[in-house]
Design a protein around this motif. Structure first.
Motif, mmCIF file in Angstrom:
data_model
loop_
_atom_site.group_PDB
_atom_site.id
_atom_site.type_symbol
_atom_site.label_atom_id
_atom_site.label_comp_id
_atom_site.label_asym_id
_atom_site.label_seq_id
_atom_site.Cartn_x
_atom_site.Cartn_y
_atom_site.Cartn_z
ATOM 1 N N ILE A 260 0.813 -1.217 0.000
ATOM 2 C CA ILE A 260 0.000 0.000 0.000
ATOM 3 C C ILE A 260 0.844 1.263 0.000
ATOM 4 O O ILE A 260 0.510 2.241 -0.674
ATOM 5 N N SER A 261 1.962 1.285 0.730
ATOM 6 C CA SER A 261 2.777 2.495 0.761
ATOM 7 C C SER A 261 3.421 2.763 -0.600
ATOM 8 O O SER A 261 3.479 3.908 -1.052
ATOM 9 N N VAL A 262 3.890 1.704 -1.259
ATOM 10 C CA VAL A 262 4.455 1.867 -2.606
ATOM 11 C C VAL A 262 3.359 2.251 -3.598
ATOM 12 O O VAL A 262 3.558 3.065 -4.496
ATOM 13 N N TYR A 263 2.183 1.667 -3.435
ATOM 14 C CA TYR A 263 1.052 1.968 -4.312
ATOM 15 C C TYR A 263 0.669 3.445 -4.240
ATOM 16 O O TYR A 263 0.307 4.059 -5.249
ATOM 17 N N LEU A 264 0.722 4.039 -3.043
ATOM 18 C CA LEU A 264 0.342 5.435 -2.876
ATOM 19 C C LEU A 264 1.364 6.398 -3.479
ATOM 20 O O LEU A 264 0.996 7.493 -3.905
ATOM 21 N N ILE A 265 2.615 6.011 -3.506
ATOM 22 C CA ILE A 265 3.681 6.927 -3.920
ATOM 23 C C ILE A 265 4.080 6.735 -5.371
ATOM 24 O O ILE A 265 4.235 7.687 -6.129
ATOM 25 N N LEU A 266 4.243 5.499 -5.792
ATOM 26 C CA LEU A 266 4.854 5.198 -7.081
ATOM 27 C C LEU A 266 3.874 5.416 -8.224
ATOM 28 O O LEU A 266 2.707 5.036 -8.140
ATOM 29 N N ILE A 288 -0.546 -5.709 -8.404
ATOM 30 C CA ILE A 288 -1.696 -6.563 -8.088
ATOM 31 C C ILE A 288 -2.814 -5.740 -7.468
ATOM 32 O O ILE A 288 -3.995 -5.893 -7.813
ATOM 33 N N ALA A 289 -2.468 -4.843 -6.544
ATOM 34 C CA ALA A 289 -3.483 -3.993 -5.923
ATOM 35 C C ALA A 289 -4.136 -3.060 -6.936
ATOM 36 O O ALA A 289 -5.334 -2.761 -6.839
ATOM 37 N N LEU A 290 -3.374 -2.599 -7.912
ATOM 38 C CA LEU A 290 -3.887 -1.665 -8.907
ATOM 39 C C LEU A 290 -4.827 -2.339 -9.893
ATOM 40 O O LEU A 290 -5.861 -1.774 -10.274
ATOM 41 N N ARG A 291 -4.519 -3.563 -10.307
ATOM 42 C CA ARG A 291 -5.251 -4.207 -11.392
ATOM 43 C C ARG A 291 -6.311 -5.199 -10.940
ATOM 44 O O ARG A 291 -7.112 -5.638 -11.764
ATOM 45 N N SER A 299 -7.250 -12.361 -16.361
ATOM 46 C CA SER A 299 -6.319 -11.383 -15.794
ATOM 47 C C SER A 299 -6.031 -11.686 -14.330
ATOM 48 O O SER A 299 -4.895 -11.515 -13.859
ATOM 49 N N ILE A 300 -7.054 -12.141 -13.614
ATOM 50 C CA ILE A 300 -6.833 -12.519 -12.217
ATOM 51 C C ILE A 300 -5.874 -13.699 -12.135
ATOM 52 O O ILE A 300 -5.013 -13.761 -11.243
ATOM 53 N N SER A 301 -5.981 -14.637 -13.069
ATOM 54 C CA SER A 301 -5.041 -15.751 -13.102
ATOM 55 C C SER A 301 -3.612 -15.250 -13.328
ATOM 56 O O SER A 301 -2.656 -15.744 -12.712
ATOM 57 N N ALA A 302 -3.467 -14.248 -14.208
ATOM 58 C CA ALA A 302 -2.139 -13.673 -14.443
ATOM 59 C C ALA A 302 -1.618 -12.978 -13.187
ATOM 60 O O ALA A 302 -0.426 -13.061 -12.856
#
Length: 334
Positions: A260-266, A288-291, A299-302
């Motif tokens: 989550i911290s990387v997701y918020l910044i990157l 994974i969190a984004l998609r 796509s979920i399998s990927a």
């Protein structure tokens, strides 16, 4: 031969016979069941990911490890984890490089220099920092930290831009009007926030190992005329070398899986981004969190396949760290 020796017979080695009571037997059964439960959960997670990832891996094949783009619904195996896996390693590496000196210095101060009363307070504060949710670090880094570090990023790009990793493409470093936003949402910013997250864990491991340095060797160093720093350098650090390595690897395992911290910044990009000061980057967990929310079943399998790769990577790192820490605690490193 005396009469007592004739009566008792020769001195033979005796084998101690353990006779644990009911509480000991209950504790032993409980400990074994707990260990088995943890192993079953770990195998269950890995097995679930492997089963759910089968469909995507059949389509992608080995190109799943060498493809940069991420378009599972485009057909023909046009998706892979090369970019996000490289980005994960880059962010984890930045975090470890920044966290190791801070954790090592903090552990040495708490273990060797801090007064007794202050030491208890510092230990509690470090443990409290380790319990802070990652979203708090992420919001702090997004709102405040990355904008405070843009000057550092600009300085690195200006004076060390000849090093490829510090180069920022399509930016004139000599132009004072260059907006600072070109240095935000980068791998450096994400790695810095993750470094603050893993520092308490690394510090706790190192401090515990430093506290186990033999008192006799400490006193012997002082008796030979050593200063406190000389004693630390010749006794504490060599004894705790395994703990330093183990704590570093445990922190790396935490950094690789941070979400989550990387997701918020990157700012996510699905291409290999080796320039750590430039906006954009990638990592497996934030991807994974984004998609996940708007993904099709394939796509979920990927995404499950990407999660399986991250699971195996962190598993290897954590097992290696546990082995090193266990060896250092036994004193075998000395």
């Amino acid at each position: 031969m005396s009469t007592d020796q004739l009566r008792l017979g020769p001195d033979l080695p005796r084998t101690p016979a353990a006779n644990p009571g009911l509480p000991d037997r209950v504790f032993l059964v409980w400990a074994r069941c707990s260990g088995a439960f943890v192993l079953v959960v770990m195998l269950g997670v890995g097995g679930y990911l492997a089963v759910r990832a089968t469909a995507a891996l059949k389509v992608a094949g080995l190109s799943f490890l060498t493809t940069e783009g991420w378009n599972p619904d485009g057909g023909h195996g046009q998706f892979g984890i090369k970019a996000v896996l490289v980005g994960t390693v880059i962010i984890g590496g930045i975090a470890v490089v920044l966290a190791v000196p801070l954790a090592l210095g903090s552990a040495l101060y708490i273990s060797e220099y801090a007064p007794r009363k202050l030491r208890r307070t510092l230990i509690g504060m470090v443990d409290l920092m380790a319990a802070v949710p990652s979203v708090v670090y992420g919001v702090w880094g997004f709102v405040l930290l990355q904008y405070q570090l843009t000057g550092v990023a600009r300085w690195l790009s200006t004076y060390f831009g000849w090093i490829p990793v510090f180069r920022v493409n399509n930016v004139d470093v000599d132009d004072p009007l260059t907006p600072p936003l070109v240095y935000t949402a980068s791998s450096l910013m994400a790695g810095t926030v993750v470094a603050f997250m893993i520092t308490p864990i690394m510090c706790s491991i190192m401090r515990e190992v430093f506290d186990q340095a033999p008192a006799g060797e400490r006193e012997g160093a002082y008796a030979l005329g050593s200063t406190r720093w000389g004693m630390i350098r010749s006794v504490v650090i060599p004894f705790g070398r395994g703990g330093i390595i183990g704590g570093t690897m445990l922190g790396l395992g935490r950094a690789l899986g941070e979400t989550i911290s990387v997701y918020l910044i990157l700012s996510m990009t699905f291409e290999v981004q080796p320039h750590i000061l430039q906006t954009g980057g990638s990592a497996v967990a934030p991807m994974i969190a984004l998609r996940y929310g708007d993904s099709t079943p394939f796509s979920i399998s990927a995404l499950m396949a990407a999660g399986l790769a991250l699971f195996l990577l962190t598993l290897v790192v954590n097992f290696a760290a546990a082995a090193v820490v266990a060896r250092s605690r036994s004193g075998a490193s000395t």
